[in-house]
Design an enzyme around this catalytic site. Structure first.
Site, PDB file in Angstrom:
ATOM      1  N   SER A  96     -39.740 -68.540  -8.610  1.00 38.73           N
ATOM      2  CA  SER A  96     -39.008 -67.927  -7.505  1.00 38.73           C
ATOM      3  C   SER A  96     -39.913 -67.663  -6.302  1.00 38.73           C
ATOM      4  O   SER A  96     -40.405 -68.579  -5.672  1.00 38.73           O
ATOM      5  CB  SER A  96     -38.318 -66.652  -7.985  1.00 38.73           C
ATOM      6  OG  SER A  96     -37.373 -66.193  -7.052  1.00 38.73           O
ATOM      7  N   ASP A 233     -36.353 -68.467  -0.722  1.00 35.55           N
ATOM      8  CA  ASP A 233     -37.607 -68.469  -1.469  1.00 35.55           C
ATOM      9  C   ASP A 233     -37.728 -69.800  -2.208  1.00 35.55           C
ATOM     10  O   ASP A 233     -37.031 -70.762  -1.880  1.00 35.55           O
ATOM     11  CB  ASP A 233     -37.655 -67.273  -2.426  1.00 35.55           C
ATOM     12  CG  ASP A 233     -36.489 -67.253  -3.400  1.00 35.55           C
ATOM     13  OD1 ASP A 233     -35.505 -67.994  -3.174  1.00 35.55           O
ATOM     14  OD2 ASP A 233     -36.549 -66.513  -4.400  1.00 35.55           O
ATOM     15  N   ASP A 235     -36.864 -71.033  -5.140  1.00 36.81           N
ATOM     16  CA  ASP A 235     -35.736 -71.617  -5.873  1.00 36.81           C
ATOM     17  C   ASP A 235     -34.395 -71.323  -5.220  1.00 36.81           C
ATOM     18  O   ASP A 235     -33.347 -71.640  -5.783  1.00 36.81           O
ATOM     19  CB  ASP A 235     -35.726 -71.140  -7.325  1.00 36.81           C
ATOM     20  CG  ASP A 235     -35.503 -69.636  -7.446  1.00 36.81           C
ATOM     21  OD1 ASP A 235     -35.916 -68.911  -6.525  1.00 36.81           O
ATOM     22  OD2 ASP A 235     -34.942 -69.189  -8.461  1.00 36.81           O
TER      23      ASP A 235
END
Length: 452
Positions: A96, A233, A235
């Site tokens: 992430s 971000d 993902d």
């Protein structure tokens, strides 16, 4: 927090704690837990993602699981693909917003909701006991390559109603969202300007889409006169927003605005958020017919409460939003489309934001070894009683102390070796005074934990 899984799946430094060997075991454990069926696997742009994916897929195949490999895919696309391909689970290889030397493994159920702590504990038990299912050579699973992007975009466009076209700047942060988010905005009829849209594990900016990391996005929005800037971000499970004046919109403000819009769009109802959300959400939603429910930090807790209470929207003050009418997977890409729809129906964000009550929110991270966190939290609870005059203590996730004028949340990170302090007050002076005191308290607790 378990031995391997934290608040957002497994997330560790690559080739230190997160190794191909561990990924193999996770694949074996998940396949054993499921018994049979199909699993969707997607990855982010990190240099280690292919390595981790292949190890995990090997474990799944060894248990007889059929794997749908969707390749480079933002988390929202994995969640969508689980339903599209009628899979029994999904896995995203991602860390992430963490630094590029990290990676992670996050597991999703057949409804697109992250695995609950109970399910993750069962996976950990299988890993520890090594009670893996292994099939014969005739039953080994197969890998099917698939690309759900077009279906995702097609379905998303059908959910969004725009009467006008807008200029949208999309900063994908070199992450997996770059292969979907700008294209969705374009299919909605918007003029799109892309930043950091080349997928790479060598990220140009910090991945967390916050005020500090989005200077370039703000500058471009101002220079081209765009209607909005959307950022993600690594993902794309998160969203950061820059308004039509080129100003970053605080997470708390944006959370309030979109929650209010969802109530207007779908009717009065419950909005789920986390213990680190501030006063503004309650104050903004109450006159609009919204009821706020707070839960633990993490999208799985938000998704669980949404499914339990039938809420109209769920979100964290980190830019992580769940739109239950769309999916139970956190989705920064679909969220971006909703933001543009909100602008289309209600007007510029810079004007809408004026209606949201403003408080002063401060956040800090203090390094703390993972093995000391539980002990530190016990010490913090005692020290808080001695150092602060508060009316309520909430301990569903960390320790939140509060009264009518302020609140402070002390919480160990579930993904990094740090303690987090989040607080809110009516004035900057009071907020800084509270943070100075809270910072000293946490550092004292860590030192006491080291000595005990």
């Amino acid at each position: 927090m378990g031995k391997y899984f934290g608040t957002s799946g497994i997330r560790e430094v690559v080739n230190e704690k997160l190794t191909p060997e561990l990924a193999l075991k996770v694949g074996l454990a998940l396949g054993t837990y499921l018994g049979e069926g199909r699993v969707v696997v997607g990855i982010d742009t990190r240099t280690s993602s292919e390595m981790i994916k292949h190890a995990l897929v090997s474990g799944l195949l060894a248990t007889g699981i059929e794997v749908v490999d969707i390749g480079l895919a933002p988390t929202p696309l994995t969640g969508f693909a689980i339903k599209l391909y009628n899979a029994d689970a999904g896995v995203t290889i991602t860390a992430s917003h963490n630094p590029p030397n990290y990676n992670g493994i996050k597991v999703w159920d057949r409804n697109g909701m992250a695995y609950t702590p109970d399910k993750e504990s069962e996976l950990e038990r299988i890993i520890e006991e090594e009670t893996f299912k292994r099939v014969s050579w005739m039953e080994i699973g197969e890998v099917i390559k698939a690309d759900p992007k077009k279906e995702y975009i097609k379905n998303a466009v059908e959910q969004i109603n725009l009467e006008n076209s807008y200029t949208v700047v999309v900063d994908s942060g070199n992450g997996a969202g770059s292969i979907v988010s700008p294209y969705l905005q374009r299919e909605l009829g918007n003029k799109v300007i892309s930043l950091n849209s080349h997928p790479t594990g060598f990220f140009v900016r910090e991945l967390e889409p916050n005020r500090k990391s989005l200077d370039m996005l703000s500058k471009v929005v101002r220079e081209v006169g765009a209607d909005v800037g959307i950022a993600h971000d690594g993902d794309a499970d998160r969203i950061g927003v820059v308004d039509d004046q080129g100003n970053f919109v605080d997470y708390e403000v944006m959370l309030s605005l979109i929650a209010g819009y969802m109530i207007e769009k779908y009717g009065k109802g419950k909005v789920v958020t986390t213990v680190d959300a501030g006063f503004a959400l309650d104050d903004y939603l109450k006159p609009r017919g919204g009821e706020v429910i707070r839960t633990k930090v993490g999208d799985v807790a938000v998704a669980y409460e949404l499914s339990k209470h039938g809420g109209v929207f769920g979100g964290e003050p980190s830019g992580t939003w769940i739109i239950p009418q769309w999916n139970l997977t956190p989705d920064g890409i679909f969220a971006g489309a909703l933001v543009v729809e909100m602008i289309d129906k209600l007007g510029p964000i810079s004007e809408l934001a004026k209606e949201v009550p403003r408080y002063v929110t401060l956040r800090e991270k203090i390094p703390c070894p993972n093995e000391l966190k539980q002990k530190v939290m016990r010490i913090i609870e005692k020290l808080a009683l001695q150092n602060f005059e508060y009316k309520n203590l909430i301990d569903i996730d960390g320790i939140r102390i509060e009264n009518e004028e302020w609140w402070i949340l002390f919480r160990p990170s579930g993904t990094e070796p740090i303690m987090r302090i989040t607080l809110e007050a009516h004035t900057k002076e009071k907020a800084e005074e509270l943070m100075k005191k809270a910072r000293g308290l946490v550092k004292e607790a860590i030192e006491k934990a080291k000595l005990s």
